[in-house]
Design a protein around this motif. Structure first.
Motif, PDB file in Angstrom:
ATOM      1  N   ALA A 164      56.362  28.952  47.171  1.00  0.00           N
ATOM      2  CA  ALA A 164      55.166  29.658  46.435  1.00  0.00           C
ATOM      3  C   ALA A 164      53.496  29.632  46.616  1.00  0.00           C
ATOM      4  O   ALA A 164      52.811  28.903  46.782  1.00  0.00           O
ATOM      5  CB  ALA A 164      55.310  28.718  45.085  1.00  0.00           C
ATOM      6  N   PRO A 165      53.432  30.228  47.806  1.00  0.00           N
ATOM      7  CA  PRO A 165      52.212  30.802  48.711  1.00  0.00           C
ATOM      8  C   PRO A 165      50.658  30.703  47.580  1.00  0.00           C
ATOM      9  O   PRO A 165      51.366  31.408  46.270  1.00  0.00           O
ATOM     10  CB  PRO A 165      52.365  31.581  49.643  1.00  0.00           C
ATOM     11  CG  PRO A 165      53.313  32.249  48.919  1.00  0.00           C
ATOM     12  CD  PRO A 165      54.476  31.499  48.341  1.00  0.00           C
ATOM     13  N   PHE A 166      49.651  30.141  47.617  1.00  0.00           N
ATOM     14  CA  PHE A 166      48.964  30.241  46.182  1.00  0.00           C
ATOM     15  C   PHE A 166      47.963  30.511  46.813  1.00  0.00           C
ATOM     16  O   PHE A 166      47.029  31.266  47.315  1.00  0.00           O
ATOM     17  CB  PHE A 166      49.219  28.571  45.837  1.00  0.00           C
ATOM     18  CG  PHE A 166      49.121  28.462  43.897  1.00  0.00           C
ATOM     19  CD1 PHE A 166      49.886  29.124  43.372  1.00  0.00           C
ATOM     20  CD2 PHE A 166      47.393  28.347  43.153  1.00  0.00           C
ATOM     21  CE1 PHE A 166      49.974  28.937  42.007  1.00  0.00           C
ATOM     22  CE2 PHE A 166      47.599  28.491  41.907  1.00  0.00           C
ATOM     23  CZ  PHE A 166      48.476  28.444  41.333  1.00  0.00           C
ATOM     24  N   GLY A 167      46.807  28.955  47.310  1.00  0.00           N
ATOM     25  CA  GLY A 167      45.238  29.582  47.709  1.00  0.00           C
ATOM     26  C   GLY A 167      45.603  29.741  49.295  1.00  0.00           C
ATOM     27  O   GLY A 167      46.172  30.112  50.132  1.00  0.00           O
TER      28      GLY A 167
ATOM     29  N   GLU B 146      48.275  35.731  43.271  1.00  0.00           N
ATOM     30  CA  GLU B 146      47.240  34.390  43.202  1.00  0.00           C
ATOM     31  C   GLU B 146      46.581  34.381  43.519  1.00  0.00           C
ATOM     32  O   GLU B 146      45.382  34.924  43.276  1.00  0.00           O
ATOM     33  CB  GLU B 146      48.154  33.014  43.168  1.00  0.00           C
ATOM     34  CG  GLU B 146      47.127  31.685  42.605  1.00  0.00           C
ATOM     35  CD  GLU B 146      46.491  31.533  41.121  1.00  0.00           C
ATOM     36  OE1 GLU B 146      45.341  30.998  40.907  1.00  0.00           O
ATOM     37  OE2 GLU B 146      47.852  32.109  40.347  1.00  0.00           O
ATOM     38  N   GLY B 147      46.115  33.842  44.956  1.00  0.00           N
ATOM     39  CA  GLY B 147      44.695  34.012  45.653  1.00  0.00           C
ATOM     40  C   GLY B 147      44.633  35.280  46.830  1.00  0.00           C
ATOM     41  O   GLY B 147      45.729  35.640  46.875  1.00  0.00           O
ATOM     42  N   VAL B 148      43.625  35.207  46.980  1.00  0.00           N
ATOM     43  CA  VAL B 148      43.602  36.613  47.672  1.00  0.00           C
ATOM     44  C   VAL B 148      41.933  36.388  48.306  1.00  0.00           C
ATOM     45  O   VAL B 148      41.311  35.567  48.163  1.00  0.00           O
ATOM     46  CB  VAL B 148      42.582  36.634  46.047  1.00  0.00           C
ATOM     47  CG1 VAL B 148      42.371  39.041  47.862  1.00  0.00           C
ATOM     48  CG2 VAL B 148      43.669  37.736  45.671  1.00  0.00           C
TER      49      VAL B 148
ATOM     50  N   PRO C 236      44.599  38.087  35.184  1.00  0.00           N
ATOM     51  CA  PRO C 236      43.526  38.513  36.818  1.00  0.00           C
ATOM     52  C   PRO C 236      43.466  36.763  37.391  1.00  0.00           C
ATOM     53  O   PRO C 236      42.914  35.976  35.701  1.00  0.00           O
ATOM     54  CB  PRO C 236      42.290  39.042  36.138  1.00  0.00           C
ATOM     55  CG  PRO C 236      42.282  39.039  34.680  1.00  0.00           C
ATOM     56  CD  PRO C 236      43.313  39.020  34.151  1.00  0.00           C
ATOM     57  N   HIS C 237      43.878  36.411  38.310  1.00  0.00           N
ATOM     58  CA  HIS C 237      43.615  34.994  38.565  1.00  0.00           C
ATOM     59  C   HIS C 237      42.280  35.210  39.523  1.00  0.00           C
ATOM     60  O   HIS C 237      40.865  35.354  38.905  1.00  0.00           O
ATOM     61  CB  HIS C 237      44.142  34.243  38.884  1.00  0.00           C
ATOM     62  CG  HIS C 237      45.794  34.115  37.615  1.00  0.00           C
ATOM     63  ND1 HIS C 237      46.232  32.821  38.176  1.00  0.00           N
ATOM     64  CD2 HIS C 237      45.578  34.252  36.168  1.00  0.00           C
ATOM     65  CE1 HIS C 237      47.732  33.074  36.713  1.00  0.00           C
ATOM     66  NE2 HIS C 237      46.306  33.613  35.810  1.00  0.00           N
ATOM     67  N   ASP C 238      42.679  35.255  41.058  1.00  0.00           N
ATOM     68  CA  ASP C 238      41.515  34.968  42.119  1.00  0.00           C
ATOM     69  C   ASP C 238      41.317  36.350  42.536  1.00  0.00           C
ATOM     70  O   ASP C 238      41.628  37.806  41.864  1.00  0.00           O
ATOM     71  CB  ASP C 238      42.128  34.550  42.884  1.00  0.00           C
ATOM     72  CG  ASP C 238      41.300  33.929  43.961  1.00  0.00           C
ATOM     73  OD1 ASP C 238      40.037  33.949  44.097  1.00  0.00           O
ATOM     74  OD2 ASP C 238      41.679  33.452  45.295  1.00  0.00           O
TER      75      ASP C 238
END
Length: 799
Positions: free
Chosen positions: A107-110, A61-63, A321-323
């Motif tokens: 659930a790590p996200f950002g 998710e987050g990059v 594709p997300h972040d």
């Protein structure tokens, strides 16, 4: 209160613009655009393209890009399963680490990179906290409790703070990176629920937080941690990014498949740009001035020019594709493909794939007919892959170990060996060229083929006495910059009778290097050849040695220093020894007159009697240092030997009741005067020598060692004081002079008046006065006696 702005929506804000100000701003904007239209030079870049795909964890998710380490951190968000952050190196690129941020289900996200601390902040959406990771150790340093369901994270470089968007609690947590503690909580209308839904505007010091259900962007001041504006966007805004080149904010509208462009000074909507299906994440590329937007529904990335606000390219990537994050060092965009569990690496076209070629070393010093080599390395640049053909222009003197160097994603560099062998002295430059399609790069390696010279100085040594060493300096000099070690050896003709050494036996070539040749031996003429060798090079020089034919003798004394008692005889042995077969008579003489004598005035040396000796005996009546010289003479040969006689005497003195003292010295002691507290005397000797005095004083006469004082000619000196069972021994040295020098030794704690009175005829004035008074009294008594006697005699005659 509501105020209408220039955008198409209504904004509730603390920032108001008066109509006159709007007019002024409009004119300035038109002028600015006019200037830009004249001064702008369009930049041309290669089309963006995917250069690599890296597998990561579940549902990335987050990059975030870590500029300090050249690494990309990716949060894998699979609910109820993932707790992993993947770390990608931008060198290959490839996965280099997986970081566990806690129990399963976080659930790590950002993700956001804190460049001030070298740390990465990860929002754990299911555990309501933020993990702080050290990019040095890839370990979790701290866990910070925040609001409910944190998703987006942004780093504020000016304040050293991290802003975290909490979806269910409808607020933003502000974390200090100095303490890893929440320092403020800012309420927003509706919480953000995407990793890309929060961004930091470094020019205005504001934070943009998206509210997807109310279709607005909330603007927070990082100075006051309060909401200063809200801006209408498109439907269901998901991603936001700040374009610092234009001072604009780009918002991806998931529901309306568009991007809203907002001015960060007026909060006005400047443009709405159609993109792909369901745009999700947004990232600004400072290298190209472009904005990259991921489209979850069409599995691609739209590339927007911030100069024209138009889509200029579309790049196909993985599923959903997300972040995404921009790597400024490589000119790459890293895109998290949520459903493909991969990260696509897009080259933005600023850095064209290429390769470099280098040599190590690029300069070699060598000797003729010696093969030397240089490693030629080919390294990929900007993800170059392919085969590089190698060639060299050194002809048959040189060769390459391989004709090509293949480069691939997992092998970005390779090398070949260039080997050259030249037979003559000179400088040769060889160019190795690497070619791949239209790309060509050369590297030049210089081979300096040199030599050396060897010379001797002098080239003839002697005549020398038998077994007398003679030397010659051997100089080795480089030619054409040759370096290395030259080994030196000797050979002698005839081969026996002479012994030679070289020190050192090898020299390092430089501007000039030397070795010392030393030889000694029996009578004869010898030719010594000194040879220097380095690899295949060899050069020689010769030195002629002439040994023998010089007969001589030596004259020596033993001992050369004699300690004697004044008035007593002392002696030293004088030895004459033949050199190189000397024979004959050696006449001996000494220069001290009747004070000294020799037991013999000559010595005869022969082949069977090569050495003999006489005795020098001296008697010095007084203390002093004397240096008689004995000279041996035979024809034109003459040699001296000097012996130092140190005659010393001991002078006992009285120093009061119960006090005994004496002075031992190799100087002449005179004018001794002593009291119960002071000893005074004068000393003289041979000028230019150093005399000593050792004064013995009974311990009972010295109340304290601190009271012992020695003055030499009125100047204090520090003696060496030792002791026996009953006495102190006060030892000191002084420069001897022919004129008597006064010396005073005080050994009482408090000097008496006598000790400070001047000397008259070597006597204290008080003592001299007493003696004169006594003499006067005696004379007076004698006169009276004579007078009375004469008067009585006259009376008797009268009667």
């Amino acid at each position: 209160m509501k105020r209408e702005f220039l955008n198409r929506g209504t904004i509730t804000s603390q920032k108001f613009i008066q109509p006159r100000a709007i007019a002024v701003l409009g004119i300035l904007a038109i002028l600015s655009l006019s200037v830009i239209s004249f001064s702008f030079v369009s930049r041309v870049f290669a089309s963006p393209s995917v250069v690599a795909t890296v597998p990561v964890g579940s549902q990335p998710e987050g990059v975030a890009y870590d500029s300090g380490k050249g690494e990309i951190f990716v949060a894998n968000s699979y609910p109820g399963f993932s707790n992993i952050v993947s770390v990608i190196s931008d060198i290959t690129p490839n996965l280099v680490a997986s970081i566990n941020v806690g129990p399963l289900g976080r659930a790590p996200f950002g993700v956001a990179y804190d460049s001030g601390k070298g740390e990465v902040f990860v929002a754990n959406s299911q555990s309501n906290n933020v993990s702080v990771i050290s990019d040095a150790t890839n370990g979790v340093l701290a866990t910070v409790k925040v609001g409910s369901n944190p998703y987006g994270v942004a780093y504020d470089s000016a304040k050293g703070e991290v802003f975290v968007a909490n979806y269910l609690s409808h607020d933003v947590s502000v974390i200090s990176d100095a303490t890893n503690a929440v320092v403020a909580t800012v309420n927003v209308a509706i919480g953000a629920y995407d990793s890309a839904s929060i961004a930091y505007d470094s020019d205005t010091g504001t934070i943009y937080v998206l509210n997807p259900t109310s279709n607005i962007a909330t603007v927070i001041s990082d100075t006051t941690n309060t909401v200063v504006a809200t801006v209408n966007t498109g439907t269901n805004p998901r991603g936001v990014a700040y374009d610092r080149g234009k001072g604009e904010v780009f918002v991806a509208n998931y529901g309306s498949s568009s991007v809203t462009v907002i001015s960060d000074t007026t909060y006005a909507v400047l443009a709405t740009i159609p993109v792909g299906i369901h745009p999700y994440g947004v990232e600004y590329d400072s290298g190209t001035g472009q904005v990259f937007v991921t489209n979850e529904g069409s599995n691609n990335v739209s590339v927007i020019s911030d100069a024209t606000n138009a889509v200029v390219a579309t790049v196909t990537v993985g599923s959903s594709p997300h972040d995404l994050a921009y790597d400024s060092k490589k000119g790459w965009i890293f895109v998290a493909n949520h459903n493909a569990n991969t990260v696509s690496v897009i080259s933005d076209g600023t850095l064209t794939p290429d390769f470099t070629i280098s040599g190590n070393p690029t300069s070699q010093n060598t000797a003729p007919s010696v093969a030397v080599s240089s490693t030629i390395t080919v390294t990929a640049v900007n993800s170059f892959t392919g085969t590089v053909a190698m060639s060299q222009n050194g002809g048959t003197s040189c060769s390459l170990s391989a004709p090509t160097v293949p480069l691939a994603t997992n092998t970005p560099s390779g090398s070949v060996i260039l080997t050259c062998n030249y037979t003559s002295v000179g400088t040769n430059s060889v160019t190795v060229t690497g070619t791949s399609s239209s790309l060509t790069h050369p590297v030049t390696v210089t081979f300096i083929v040199g030599g050396f010279t060897i010379d001797a100085n002098p080239t003839s040594v002697g005549p020398l006495n038998v077994n007398q060493a003679g030397s010659s300096t051997i100089t080795v000099a480089a030619v054409n910059g040759l370096t290395g070690i030259v080994d030196l050896t000797t050979s002698t003709a005839p081969s026996t009778g002479l012994t030679c050494t070289l020190t050192p036996s090898s020299v390092a070539l430089g501007a000039s290097s030397t070795s010392m040749l030393s030889c000694y031996g029996s009578t004869g003429t010898y030719t010594v050849t000194v040879t220097g060798a380095r690899s295949s090079l060899s050069h020689s020089t010769t030195v002629t040695y002439n040994v023998g034919g010089m007969q001589d003798f030596t004259l020596s004394a033993s001992p050369i220093t004699v300690t004697a008692t004044a008035g007593a005889s002392a002696s030293s042995t004088i030895t004459v020894a033949a050199v190189n077969g000397f024979t004959g008579s050696v006449a001996l003489a000494q220069n001290s007159g009747s004070t000294c004598s020799l037991s013999g005035t000559s010595i005869i040396l022969s082949s069977t009697s090569t050495s003999d000796h006489v005795t020098l005996s001296c008697t010095y009546p007084t203390a002093g240092i004397n240096a008689p010289t004995v000279t041996g003479t035979s024809g034109s040969l003459s040699h001296p030997a000097t012996v130092t006689f140190k005659a010393q005497s001991s002078t006992p003195i009285g120093c009061g009741t119960g006090c005994t003292a004496s002075i031992t010295s190799d100087a002449t002691i005179s004018n001794v005067v002593s009291t119960s507290t002071t000893i005074r005397f004068t000393a003289s000797g041979q000028s230019g020598t150093t005399a000593f005095a050792n004064v013995t004083i009974s311990k009972s006469s010295v109340p304290s060692l601190n009271a012992l004082q020695v003055n030499l000619d009125g100047n204090p000196t520090t003696p060496s004081i030792t002791s026996g069972s009953t006495d102190y021994f006060v030892y000191f040295t002084f420069p001897a002079t022919s004129n008597p020098a006064p010396i005073e030794i005080r050994f009482a704690a408090t000097p008496t008046p006598e000790s400070t009175a001047p000397l008259i005829f070597g006597l204290p004035t008080s003592l001299l006065t007493g003696i004169v008074a006594a003499i006067a009294a005696i004379v007076s008594a004698l006169i009276g006696l004579v007078y009375r006697t004469s008067k009585r005699k006259s009376k008797d005659e009268t009667e």
